[in-house]
Design a protein around this motif. Structure first.
Motif, PDB file in Angstrom:
ATOM      1  N   LYS A  43       0.834  -1.209   0.000  1.00 25.79           N
ATOM      2  CA  LYS A  43       0.000   0.000   0.000  1.00 25.79           C
ATOM      3  C   LYS A  43       0.866   1.254   0.000  1.00 25.79           C
ATOM      4  N   GLY A  46       2.332   1.786  -3.376  1.00 28.77           N
ATOM      5  CA  GLY A  46       1.303   2.305  -4.275  1.00 28.77           C
ATOM      6  C   GLY A  46       1.089   3.799  -4.094  1.00 28.77           C
ATOM      7  N   LYS A  50       1.735   6.771  -6.846  1.00 25.48           N
ATOM      8  CA  LYS A  50       0.723   7.789  -7.182  1.00 25.48           C
ATOM      9  C   LYS A  50       1.296   9.187  -7.025  1.00 25.48           C
TER      10      LYS A  50
END
Length: 66
Positions: A43, A46, A50
């Motif tokens: 997570k 990620g 982004k």
């Protein structure tokens, strides 16, 4: 709490769970804790991807406005 801090907290809980599983010789709990750590790191990665993509998009936007 920011998302990064949230992911770090999840990672810490996973490490604690894995350590508890190791201390009590509970392989299932240890594996669950390790899985939690991997998930939290995924997570976090990620979120970083982004953020990097947003940075590139903003750079392109800024350069096109010149």
């Amino acid at each position: 709490m920011s998302k990064e801090n949230s992911h770090k907290a999840e990672e810490f809980k996973g490490k604690a769970k894995a350590a508890a599983g190791k201390a009590t010789d509970d392989e299932s709990l240890q594996a669950e804790g390790k899985a939690d750590v991997v998930q939290a790191k995924g997570k976090e990665a990620g979120e970083k991807a982004k953020d990097a993509a947003r940075g590139v998009a903003n750079s392109l936007k800024d350069s096109s406005e010149r």
